[in-house]
Scaffold this active site. Structure first.
Site, mmCIF file in Angstrom:
data_model
loop_
_atom_site.group_PDB
_atom_site.id
_atom_site.type_symbol
_atom_site.label_atom_id
_atom_site.label_comp_id
_atom_site.label_asym_id
_atom_site.label_seq_id
_atom_site.Cartn_x
_atom_site.Cartn_y
_atom_site.Cartn_z
ATOM 1 N N HIS A 195 0.841 -1.203 0.000
ATOM 2 C CA HIS A 195 0.000 0.000 0.000
ATOM 3 C C HIS A 195 0.881 1.260 0.000
ATOM 4 O O HIS A 195 0.623 2.213 -0.737
ATOM 5 C CB HIS A 195 -0.898 0.033 1.246
ATOM 6 N N SER A 229 -2.883 -7.898 2.576
ATOM 7 C CA SER A 229 -3.177 -7.793 4.012
ATOM 8 C C SER A 229 -3.557 -9.165 4.566
ATOM 9 O O SER A 229 -3.171 -9.519 5.692
ATOM 10 C CB SER A 229 -4.327 -6.815 4.251
ATOM 11 N N LYS A 284 -18.544 -5.954 6.439
ATOM 12 C CA LYS A 284 -17.291 -6.685 6.248
ATOM 13 C C LYS A 284 -16.588 -6.810 7.589
ATOM 14 O O LYS A 284 -16.484 -5.820 8.333
ATOM 15 C CB LYS A 284 -16.406 -5.902 5.262
ATOM 16 N N ARG A 341 -1.276 -5.790 -8.628
ATOM 17 C CA ARG A 341 -0.102 -6.621 -8.331
ATOM 18 C C ARG A 341 0.167 -7.597 -9.449
ATOM 19 O O ARG A 341 1.298 -7.849 -9.822
ATOM 20 C CB ARG A 341 -0.313 -7.400 -7.021
HETATM 21 O O1 PNS Z 1 -8.735 -2.871 -0.099
HETATM 22 P P1 PNS Z 1 -9.938 -3.420 -0.795
HETATM 23 O O2 PNS Z 1 -10.739 -4.284 0.150
HETATM 24 O O3 PNS Z 1 -9.613 -4.100 -2.077
HETATM 25 O O4 PNS Z 1 -10.861 -2.147 -1.145
HETATM 26 C C1 PNS Z 1 -12.106 -2.306 -1.788
HETATM 27 C C2 PNS Z 1 -12.895 -0.998 -1.771
HETATM 28 C C3 PNS Z 1 -13.055 -0.484 -0.363
HETATM 29 C C4 PNS Z 1 -12.187 0.044 -2.600
HETATM 30 C C5 PNS Z 1 -14.282 -1.300 -2.408
HETATM 31 O O5 PNS Z 1 -14.840 -2.405 -1.786
HETATM 32 C C6 PNS Z 1 -15.247 -0.135 -2.291
HETATM 33 O O6 PNS Z 1 -15.134 0.822 -3.015
HETATM 34 N N1 PNS Z 1 -16.211 -0.258 -1.353
HETATM 35 C C7 PNS Z 1 -17.222 0.749 -1.139
HETATM 36 C C8 PNS Z 1 -18.567 0.277 -1.667
HETATM 37 C C9 PNS Z 1 -18.700 0.591 -3.151
HETATM 38 O O7 PNS Z 1 -18.602 1.719 -3.583
HETATM 39 N N2 PNS Z 1 -18.926 -0.436 -3.961
HETATM 40 C C10 PNS Z 1 -19.127 -0.261 -5.384
HETATM 41 C C11 PNS Z 1 -18.109 -0.939 -6.204
HETATM 42 S S1 PNS Z 1 -18.587 -2.611 -6.396
#
Ligand code: PNS
Length: 167
Positions: free
Chosen positions: A20, A131, A44, A93
């Protein structure tokens, strides 16, 4: 010409890793300000609380100029609209990340046509790193020093090493 003053780097950061940090550093070459947006998704299950994740991100980025750590709940595109910032940064990645990220980027653009997602390719050293992998290693008391900043090592040890002794 439009100059983008800030980009959003969203994620769970549960916990933040060197991967990150690599993406944050790269993003700062492109944008004067990076708003790290930590998701506060109650559906979550996170190992670290929102407060802990924000605190760790603040610690590991304190020497970087132009980083702001925030949090959001609900849709990311709504948060982007609220703060008037429409560029999202996501790290890639490996090819395996691409399919999901591509889908999410298209959904976000469908939800708000102003949204643009920029993908940054992580340093080769971190292509395997996540993570979840770090938590798994910590749970088995493996050496996590190479994967996360020192304050995260400390936090992971507190969470996993000590709780194991008590149990
Ligand atoms: O670190 P991560 O878990 O890959 O991050 C994922 C994240 C938080 C960027 C994604 O889940 C997100 O944007 N969540 C907020 C809900 C949302 O907007 N969802 C719409 C896209 S499917």
């Amino acid at each position: 010409m439009n100059i983008v003053s800030a980009a959003i780097y969203p994620g769970s950061f549960d916990p933040p890793t060197n991967g990150h940090l690599d993406i944050i550093t790269r993003a700062l070459y492109l944008f004067p300000e990076i708003v790290i947006a930590v998701t506060d998704n109650i559906n979550k299950k996170h190992a670290f609380s929102l407060h802990e994740r924000i605190d760790l991100l603040q610690k590991i980025t304190k020497k970087l100029k132009g980083v702001k750590v925030t949090s959001f709940s609900g849709l990311l595109v709504d948060y982007a609209e609220r703060i008037n910032s429409f560029v999202l940064v996501r790290g890639l990645r490996a090819l395996s990340d691409f399919e999901y990220e591509f889908q999410v980027a298209l959904v976000n653009r469908k939800l708000n046509k102003k949204i643009e997602t920029i993908f940054l390719i992580t340093d080769q050293r971190y292509t395997f790193l996540s993570s979840s992998i770090v938590k798994e290693i910590a749970m088995h008391r493996g050496d996590i020093k190479k994967f996360v900043p020192q304050c995260v090592v400390k936090k992971l040890k507190e969470k996993y090493y000590i709780s194991k002794i008590i149990k």
